[in-house]
Design a protein around this motif. Sequence first.
Motif, PDB file in Angstrom:
ATOM      1  N   LYS A   1       0.830  -1.210   0.000  1.00  0.00           N
ATOM      2  CA  LYS A   1       0.000   0.000   0.000  1.00  0.00           C
ATOM      3  C   LYS A   1       0.860   1.254   0.000  1.00  0.00           C
ATOM      4  O   LYS A   1       0.500   2.259  -0.606  1.00  0.00           O
ATOM      5  CB  LYS A   1      -0.936  -0.002   1.221  1.00  0.00           C
ATOM      6  CG  LYS A   1      -1.978  -1.106   1.150  1.00  0.00           C
ATOM      7  CD  LYS A   1      -2.838  -1.169   2.398  1.00  0.00           C
ATOM      8  CE  LYS A   1      -2.083  -1.622   3.630  1.00  0.00           C
ATOM      9  NZ  LYS A   1      -1.547  -2.985   3.552  1.00  0.00           N
TER      10      LYS A   1
ATOM     11  N   THR B   1      -4.388   0.594   6.599  1.00  0.00           N
ATOM     12  CA  THR B   1      -3.244  -0.207   7.050  1.00  0.00           C
ATOM     13  C   THR B   1      -3.632  -1.681   7.105  1.00  0.00           C
ATOM     14  O   THR B   1      -4.814  -2.029   7.126  1.00  0.00           O
ATOM     15  CB  THR B   1      -2.783   0.225   8.461  1.00  0.00           C
ATOM     16  OG1 THR B   1      -3.863   0.012   9.365  1.00  0.00           O
ATOM     17  CG2 THR B   1      -2.378   1.680   8.494  1.00  0.00           C
ATOM     18  N   GLN B   2      -2.632  -2.531   7.151  1.00  0.00           N
ATOM     19  CA  GLN B   2      -2.813  -3.988   7.251  1.00  0.00           C
ATOM     20  C   GLN B   2      -3.708  -4.502   6.110  1.00  0.00           C
ATOM     21  O   GLN B   2      -3.663  -3.951   5.017  1.00  0.00           O
ATOM     22  CB  GLN B   2      -3.350  -4.340   8.637  1.00  0.00           C
ATOM     23  CG  GLN B   2      -2.415  -3.779   9.732  1.00  0.00           C
ATOM     24  CD  GLN B   2      -2.956  -3.993  11.113  1.00  0.00           C
ATOM     25  OE1 GLN B   2      -3.866  -3.300  11.539  1.00  0.00           O
ATOM     26  NE2 GLN B   2      -2.397  -4.958  11.834  1.00  0.00           N
TER      27      GLN B   2
ATOM     28  N   ASP C   1       6.354  -8.926 -10.404  1.00  0.00           N
ATOM     29  CA  ASP C   1       7.698  -9.467 -10.670  1.00  0.00           C
ATOM     30  C   ASP C   1       7.872 -10.867 -10.080  1.00  0.00           C
ATOM     31  O   ASP C   1       8.800 -11.572 -10.438  1.00  0.00           O
ATOM     32  CB  ASP C   1       8.767  -8.514 -10.114  1.00  0.00           C
ATOM     33  CG  ASP C   1       8.498  -8.119  -8.670  1.00  0.00           C
ATOM     34  OD1 ASP C   1       7.388  -7.603  -8.384  1.00  0.00           O
ATOM     35  OD2 ASP C   1       9.391  -8.336  -7.816  1.00  0.00           O
TER      36      ASP C   1
HETATM   37  P1  GTP Z   1       1.110  -2.872   5.926  1.00  0.00           P
HETATM   38  O1  GTP Z   1       0.046  -1.870   6.286  1.00  0.00           O
HETATM   39  O2  GTP Z   1       2.114  -3.000   7.011  1.00  0.00           O
HETATM   40  O3  GTP Z   1       0.501  -4.162   5.564  1.00  0.00           O
HETATM   41  O4  GTP Z   1       1.998  -2.319   4.698  1.00  0.00           O
HETATM   42  P2  GTP Z   1       2.055  -2.176   3.099  1.00  0.00           P
HETATM   43  O5  GTP Z   1       0.891  -2.754   2.402  1.00  0.00           O
HETATM   44  O6  GTP Z   1       2.352  -0.744   2.793  1.00  0.00           O
HETATM   45  O7  GTP Z   1       3.272  -3.002   2.661  1.00  0.00           O
HETATM   46  P3  GTP Z   1       4.777  -2.804   3.112  1.00  0.00           P
HETATM   47  O8  GTP Z   1       5.282  -1.512   2.598  1.00  0.00           O
HETATM   48  O9  GTP Z   1       4.908  -3.082   4.554  1.00  0.00           O
HETATM   49  O10 GTP Z   1       5.441  -4.062   2.405  1.00  0.00           O
HETATM   50  C1  GTP Z   1       5.609  -4.189   1.086  1.00  0.00           C
HETATM   51  C2  GTP Z   1       7.095  -4.438   0.800  1.00  0.00           C
HETATM   52  O11 GTP Z   1       7.224  -4.866  -0.540  1.00  0.00           O
HETATM   53  C3  GTP Z   1       7.958  -3.185   0.908  1.00  0.00           C
HETATM   54  O12 GTP Z   1       9.252  -3.562   1.265  1.00  0.00           O
HETATM   55  C4  GTP Z   1       7.940  -2.631  -0.521  1.00  0.00           C
HETATM   56  O13 GTP Z   1       9.104  -1.886  -0.850  1.00  0.00           O
HETATM   57  C5  GTP Z   1       7.878  -3.897  -1.342  1.00  0.00           C
HETATM   58  N1  GTP Z   1       7.092  -3.816  -2.568  1.00  0.00           N
HETATM   59  C6  GTP Z   1       5.979  -3.059  -2.794  1.00  0.00           C
HETATM   60  N2  GTP Z   1       5.477  -3.326  -4.031  1.00  0.00           N
HETATM   61  C7  GTP Z   1       6.286  -4.276  -4.581  1.00  0.00           C
HETATM   62  C8  GTP Z   1       6.275  -4.989  -5.837  1.00  0.00           C
HETATM   63  O14 GTP Z   1       5.428  -4.800  -6.702  1.00  0.00           O
HETATM   64  N3  GTP Z   1       7.266  -5.911  -6.019  1.00  0.00           N
HETATM   65  C9  GTP Z   1       8.225  -6.156  -5.080  1.00  0.00           C
HETATM   66  N4  GTP Z   1       9.161  -7.077  -5.355  1.00  0.00           N
HETATM   67  N5  GTP Z   1       8.264  -5.493  -3.902  1.00  0.00           N
HETATM   68  C10 GTP Z   1       7.306  -4.582  -3.651  1.00  0.00           C
END
Ligand code: GTP
Length: 357
Positions: free
Chosen positions: A21, A191-192, A304
């Motif tokens: 997110k 969140t979450q 990816d």
């Molecule tokens: P929560 O509210 O904690 O669930 O967070 P969130 O949905 O924002 O996700 P969060 O940023 O904690 O985790 C996602 C992780 O994956 C981060 O480290 C990002 O940099 C990474 N990320 C996000 N999009 C992509 C993607 O499309 N591909 C890959 N390989 N990594 C990604």
Amino acid sequence: MKDNKGKLAVLVGGQYGSEGKGAISAHIAPRFRYHVRVGSPNAGHTFYDAQGNKHVMQTIPCGWINRQAMIVIGRGALINIRLLKQEIEHIKLFDPRIEDRLLIDSQAGVLDERFFREEGGVNGEMHRRIGSTGEGVGPARVARINRDPEKFSLFGDIARNVSLDHLVFDNTPALLANVQDAGDNVLIEGTQGSALSLFHSFWPYCTSTDTNASGIIAETGVAPSRVTDVILVLRTYPIRVAGNSGPMKNETTWQAISEKCGREITEKTTVTKKTRRVAEWDGDLVKQSILLNAPTAFALTFCDYVDPDLFECDSHVKLVQSEKLRAFLDASGLERDRIKYFGTGPHHVLDFDSTEG
Ligand code: GTP
Ligand code: MG
């Protein structure tokens, strides 16, 4: 309400969190003049800016990256003052004037360090029992529900003691309604994930609040009929936190995914470095989160993981031509046209939102 009112969008995680997110929120940030977050710091949102700098936000919405935007922390939020100050200092390295555009509702709650000690983090009983991050968020919410001023404080009541009274704002619901009526766009960053909801998931393997769009807006004080957009963020492979974190259909291993993808992939949690649990796409789970959130658009992240050639891909053509992604989409049951954003790596989101310039 005027006809030319602005958008009010809610960004929601469609699985067990970590859907990316943060990356989506930062990507669409320029389109919104107000960015709002509620929830608590047991969720960390990560994004990289155009210069490649990494930002991990547990309190402040990722939309701060839009320097023209106002940044709001709403009433349902729980704020750890130490983390909030750290985040402000971090943002100041990129925008020294962040405090001029940051508003925190006086009725947001304070996540006192006592609550963390009560749960004991990942060494505590709650982590052992249900895979909770054990940061004390549950006990803090209990104290708020118990209406016990000895144990729970509102941000407005302690702001002066912690030298943050210049950020206190009194009426987020009125602010958001007024700016929407004046034509400004508002993004509420959830969140979450849907399947961690206190009410709509696998109790007791859940978090201590409702993580769906309706729960998120309830925490901000936005009236339901004001919401114009719900963006549901889905990962190609859902994850759950390591440990005894509850049911997860189609569970698989990082090794199996790596072999299928042809690229070494694994994910660890930021703090404990424990390997996350991972699963194949679960159509029933997604169906339920669609039911609960009625999204107007989707973001599909971690493309990816499906096709290694898409890693950090910034070409729309290449994404559209990926046979592996096409096969994945066919099997997923998602309608391709409703997916407006595709994540291809931590640094890239491909945008198919034709309504935007
Ligand atoms: P929560 O509210 O904690 O669930 O967070 P969130 O949905 O924002 O996700 P969060 O940023 O904690 O985790 C996602 C992780 O994956 C981060 O480290 C990002 O940099 C990474 N990320 C996000 N999009 C992509 C993607 O499309 N591909 C890959 N390989 N990594 C990604
Ligand atoms: Mg996270």
